[in-house]
Design a protein around this motif. Structure first.
Motif, mmCIF file in Angstrom:
data_model
loop_
_atom_site.group_PDB
_atom_site.id
_atom_site.type_symbol
_atom_site.label_atom_id
_atom_site.label_comp_id
_atom_site.label_asym_id
_atom_site.label_seq_id
_atom_site.Cartn_x
_atom_site.Cartn_y
_atom_site.Cartn_z
ATOM 1 N N TYR A 288 -15.561 14.001 13.252
ATOM 2 C CA TYR A 288 -14.453 14.437 12.403
ATOM 3 C C TYR A 288 -13.122 13.915 12.938
ATOM 4 O O TYR A 288 -12.312 13.337 12.208
ATOM 5 C CB TYR A 288 -14.458 15.970 12.336
ATOM 6 C CG TYR A 288 -13.224 16.580 11.701
ATOM 7 C CD1 TYR A 288 -13.064 16.605 10.322
ATOM 8 C CD2 TYR A 288 -12.237 17.155 12.493
ATOM 9 C CE1 TYR A 288 -11.952 17.175 9.740
ATOM 10 C CE2 TYR A 288 -11.108 17.724 11.915
ATOM 11 C CZ TYR A 288 -10.970 17.733 10.541
ATOM 12 O OH TYR A 288 -9.847 18.301 9.983
ATOM 13 N N MET B 60 -6.810 15.963 3.609
ATOM 14 C CA MET B 60 -8.009 15.218 3.252
ATOM 15 C C MET B 60 -8.170 15.151 1.744
ATOM 16 O O MET B 60 -7.818 16.112 1.041
ATOM 17 C CB MET B 60 -9.257 15.880 3.854
ATOM 18 C CG MET B 60 -9.213 16.081 5.352
ATOM 19 S SD MET B 60 -10.626 17.031 5.969
ATOM 20 C CE MET B 60 -11.890 15.774 5.964
ATOM 21 N N TRP C 108 -11.630 10.679 10.793
ATOM 22 C CA TRP C 108 -10.737 11.174 9.755
ATOM 23 C C TRP C 108 -9.372 11.624 10.264
ATOM 24 O O TRP C 108 -8.440 11.756 9.479
ATOM 25 C CB TRP C 108 -11.400 12.335 9.006
ATOM 26 C CG TRP C 108 -12.673 11.932 8.320
ATOM 27 C CD1 TRP C 108 -12.937 10.719 7.752
ATOM 28 C CD2 TRP C 108 -13.838 12.730 8.130
ATOM 29 N NE1 TRP C 108 -14.202 10.714 7.220
ATOM 30 C CE2 TRP C 108 -14.784 11.942 7.429
ATOM 31 C CE3 TRP C 108 -14.182 14.031 8.459
ATOM 32 C CZ2 TRP C 108 -16.026 12.408 7.072
ATOM 33 C CZ3 TRP C 108 -15.425 14.513 8.102
ATOM 34 C CH2 TRP C 108 -16.344 13.697 7.421
ATOM 35 N N THR D 279 -6.282 10.047 6.321
ATOM 36 C CA THR D 279 -6.791 10.547 5.038
ATOM 37 C C THR D 279 -5.769 11.402 4.301
ATOM 38 O O THR D 279 -6.042 11.859 3.190
ATOM 39 C CB THR D 279 -8.050 11.399 5.279
ATOM 40 O OG1 THR D 279 -7.725 12.479 6.166
ATOM 41 C CG2 THR D 279 -9.168 10.573 5.882
ATOM 42 N N LEU E 167 -13.891 14.689 0.796
ATOM 43 C CA LEU E 167 -14.047 14.922 2.231
ATOM 44 C C LEU E 167 -13.780 16.378 2.585
ATOM 45 O O LEU E 167 -14.457 16.967 3.437
ATOM 46 C CB LEU E 167 -13.097 14.012 3.016
ATOM 47 C CG LEU E 167 -13.452 12.532 3.091
ATOM 48 C CD1 LEU E 167 -12.401 11.782 3.898
ATOM 49 C CD2 LEU E 167 -14.836 12.336 3.713
#
Length: 361
Positions: free
Chosen positions: A150, A335, A154, A180, A339
């Protein structure tokens, strides 16, 4: 505007401490601890500390000692970071609390914080991570494979690092918001205008306009606002200090546009002026307000509640709902929907598992 929490009233007008009753002092100390503002309060009241009632004076004197101890520890931590990274050709940028402290800014006076934040170019992340691990930092042993992925895929940082001897925490970033995120930061521009750290060659901090904008972005993309009022006071202190230079105000909005941070700038200026009476030139407020959101009234209702200390005396009707709404908003900003849905579903599933099973995932 409704009555402000007592800690906010006294920090805005420290001379009013002389009128407090014993019950007021009890409430003030409790609120300031919950807001992580006890040392800032102690700093504001330091000139009158000897005249205060003995019991609260002891709490405040203790907070001043803790702040001084943190000041020494942070300077040593920065030196250890410098020794680990500068010989590798990496000049890390210190962020937020450590940056305020090592540049001796007014925002550092009485500010307590739990970790050191660093920023390096993404191309240097692997080398910086390796250099820090050689120097004694390591990841939490309980870090799951999913959480590691994670962070690395991201987020704008790797998982937190902890020194194995000093137990200090360090966050290593390659940007100031996730790649993101709905707000797309011009990350390359962050490195355009840096300042040196006195007596620590090779360490850098962000220049004033960028430092303020980073702090604004951090606060107004945050979902858990336990330290929200402390961070709002940071913004106030930065503006009062940097704003003594007229060039700062001239450059602030254009710099926000160059970095893609006009929305957090608007929020920051709106709430420091509303809640802390921070002096901001009217043309700057007007220019920043050009990026105000359509749901400004709803955000005002939420932030006026959620930025207050997490203490029963500060709660108003719908405070819990406001905090929950801003938590959801922070994830929505961080996000894209597909996602976010996947991430929250995974987290919800893990919470339902027995501890032993969760560790295996």
């Amino acid at each position: 505007m409704t009555t402000l929490p007592l800690v906010l009233q006294i920090l805005r007008a420290p001379h009013d401490a002389a009128r407090l009753s014993a019950a007021d002092w009890d409430l003030l100390i409790r609120q300031s601890r919950r807001a992580n503002l006890i040392a800032r309060l102690a700093t504001a009241l330091a000139p009158q500390l000897d005249a205060l009632p003995p019991a609260p004076a002891r709490h405040l004197a203790s907070a001043l000692k803790i702040a001084q101890r943190q000041r020494l520890a942070t300077r040593w931590e920065a030196e250890c970071i410098r020794r680990a990274l500068v010989p590798l050709g990496i000049e890390p940028i210190l962020l937020k609390g450590a940056a305020y402290l090592l540049r001796d800014l007014p925002a550092a006076r009485g500010r307590l914080f739990g970790d050191v934040d660093l920023l390096v170019p993404k191309s240097q992340m692997a080398a910086a991570e390796a250099g820090l691990m050689v120097a004694g930092w390591a990841f939490d042993a309980s870090l799951s494979a999913y959480d590691s992925r994670y962070y690395r895929e991201w987020m704008h940082e790797i998982p937190p690092l902890y020194h194995q001897q000093r137990d200090t925490a360090l966050d290593l970033h390659h940007s100031i918001l996730p790649p993101t995120a709905r707000v797309q930061v011009n990350t390359a521009a962050l490195f355009d205008d840096l300042l040196d750290v006195p007596d620590l060659p090779g360490l850098k901090v962000l220049a004033p306009t960028t430092m303020f904008l980073h702090s604004a972005a951090h606060l107004f993309h945050e979902g858990e606002l336990d330290n929200g009022l402390r961070d709002l006071f940071d913004l106030d202190a930065l503006l009062r200090d940097f704003g003594q230079d007229a060039d700062f105000w001239t450059a602030l909005v254009p710099r926000a546009r160059a970095l893609g941070l006009t929305r957090p700038l608007h929020h920051a200026l709106r709430y420091v002026t509303q809640l802390l009476d921070t002096p901001v030139p009217a043309p700057v407020l007007q220019a920043a307000a050009a990026d105000a959101p359509a749901a400004q009234g709803l955000l005002d209702a939420c932030y006026h509640r959620a930025l207050m200390p997490v203490h029963a005396s500060c709660d108003k009707r719908f405070t819990a709902a406001a905090r929950a709404a801003l938590y959801v908003r922070s994830h929505w900003l961080r996000m894209p929907a597909h996602l976010l849905t996947r991430h929250l579903a995974r987290k919800a599933w893990l919470r339902l598992q027995p501890p032993a099973e969760a560790l295996k995932v």
